[in-house]
Design a protein around this motif. Sequence first.
Motif, PDB file in Angstrom:
ATOM      1  N   ASP A   1       9.938   8.889   3.281  1.00  0.00           N
ATOM      2  CA  ASP A   1       7.975  10.004   2.936  1.00  0.00           C
ATOM      3  C   ASP A   1       7.066   9.624   4.182  1.00  0.00           C
ATOM      4  OD1 ASP A   1       7.301   7.310   2.285  1.00  0.00           O
ATOM      5  OD2 ASP A   1       6.683   8.244   0.588  1.00  0.00           O
ATOM      6  N   ASN A   2       7.716   8.345   4.923  1.00  0.00           N
ATOM      7  CA  ASN A   2       6.291   8.532   6.411  1.00  0.00           C
ATOM      8  C   ASN A   2       4.969   8.560   5.803  1.00  0.00           C
ATOM      9  OD1 ASN A   2       8.457   8.088   8.271  1.00  0.00           O
ATOM     10  ND2 ASN A   2       9.011   9.729   8.118  1.00  0.00           N
ATOM     11  N   ARG A   3       4.962   7.816   4.393  1.00  0.00           N
ATOM     12  CA  ARG A   3       3.210   8.461   4.096  1.00  0.00           C
ATOM     13  C   ARG A   3       2.354   7.716   4.339  1.00  0.00           C
ATOM     14  NH1 ARG A   3       3.672   6.142  -2.192  1.00  0.00           N
ATOM     15  NH2 ARG A   3       6.017   6.321  -1.899  1.00  0.00           N
ATOM     16  N   TYR A   4       2.429   6.606   5.116  1.00  0.00           N
ATOM     17  CA  TYR A   4       1.645   5.651   5.659  1.00  0.00           C
ATOM     18  C   TYR A   4       1.543   5.648   7.250  1.00  0.00           C
ATOM     19  CZ  TYR A   4       1.830   3.388   1.343  1.00  0.00           C
ATOM     20  OH  TYR A   4       1.521   3.519  -0.056  1.00  0.00           O
TER      21      TYR A   4
ATOM     22  N   ASP B   1      -8.075  11.153  10.250  1.00  0.00           N
ATOM     23  CA  ASP B   1      -8.270  10.459   8.534  1.00  0.00           C
ATOM     24  C   ASP B   1      -9.076   9.402   8.488  1.00  0.00           C
ATOM     25  OD1 ASP B   1      -5.701  11.888   7.951  1.00  0.00           O
ATOM     26  OD2 ASP B   1      -4.429  10.125   9.108  1.00  0.00           O
TER      27      ASP B   1
ATOM     28  N   GLN C   1       9.245   0.840   5.341  1.00  0.00           N
ATOM     29  CA  GLN C   1       8.301   1.062   3.778  1.00  0.00           C
ATOM     30  C   GLN C   1       8.782   0.701   2.508  1.00  0.00           C
ATOM     31  OE1 GLN C   1       9.415   5.268   3.759  1.00  0.00           O
ATOM     32  NE2 GLN C   1       9.424   5.912   5.463  1.00  0.00           N
TER      33      GLN C   1
ATOM     34  N   ASN D   1       5.713  -0.098   0.184  1.00  0.00           N
ATOM     35  CA  ASN D   1       6.558   0.025  -0.992  1.00  0.00           C
ATOM     36  C   ASN D   1       6.054  -0.839  -2.164  1.00  0.00           C
ATOM     37  OD1 ASN D   1       6.231   2.680  -0.889  1.00  0.00           O
ATOM     38  ND2 ASN D   1       8.625   3.127  -0.464  1.00  0.00           N
TER      39      ASN D   1
ATOM     40  N   LYS E   1       1.172  -0.567  -1.407  1.00  0.00           N
ATOM     41  CA  LYS E   1       0.822   0.181  -2.495  1.00  0.00           C
ATOM     42  C   LYS E   1      -0.108   0.122  -3.461  1.00  0.00           C
ATOM     43  CE  LYS E   1       2.941   4.470  -5.255  1.00  0.00           C
ATOM     44  NZ  LYS E   1       1.949   4.136  -5.992  1.00  0.00           N
TER      45      LYS E   1
ATOM     46  N   THR F   1      -2.882   2.369   7.476  1.00  0.00           N
ATOM     47  CA  THR F   1      -1.775   3.545   8.530  1.00  0.00           C
ATOM     48  C   THR F   1      -0.791   2.323   9.412  1.00  0.00           C
ATOM     49  OG1 THR F   1      -1.758   5.005   9.191  1.00  0.00           O
ATOM     50  CG2 THR F   1      -3.383   4.129  10.284  1.00  0.00           C
TER      51      THR F   1
END
Length: 189
Positions: A43-46, A57, A148, A152, A156, A168
Amino acid sequence: MNAQLKLHKPNIPIRPVVNNKNAPTYKTTKKLNDILKQCLYLDNRYNILNSTSLTNDIVKLTINNEHRMLNYDVKDLYVNIPIDENLKITESQLLTNNDKHKTKQITAILKNILAQNYFTFQDAIYHPNKGVTMGSPISGTMAEIFLQDIENRHLKQLLDSKNITFYTQYVDDIFIIYDTTRTTADSIH
């Protein structure tokens, strides 16, 4: 082999990059990397794309005098990725979106590819016992899978609890803004 100078670091260390285009497994590795990207949910959310995205951001944040910034650089990320642990992480993630047979096939090929971590320097052949080769088509994906998983499992909860206001990463560079009333830099580290 090619050497990239890290001009932004003290004593200007060298990052070795192996040109894998002539390696016997190059085409297989490139194809496997494409398959992994299709079969995994990364997901590369960070992840941050560039400095403009980072700026956009940050300006959205509400920052006060209790906030502090941290910057980390993962030392020698690619050469320190634990292959066996990363294979287990990848297999587990593959199983969430794919059947057992497909997962077993991909994992077997991946294990074989990652074992082909050879390079030559000054007429000597080297085979590191850990890490992925800089310059391999699959190295970036393997690094992202590993990072990741760490994010996670550990970060998180810090973000959800608001101990960390902002997090990030860009490849091996990490930027954090945290609230000193909730946590410390040592706790985050």
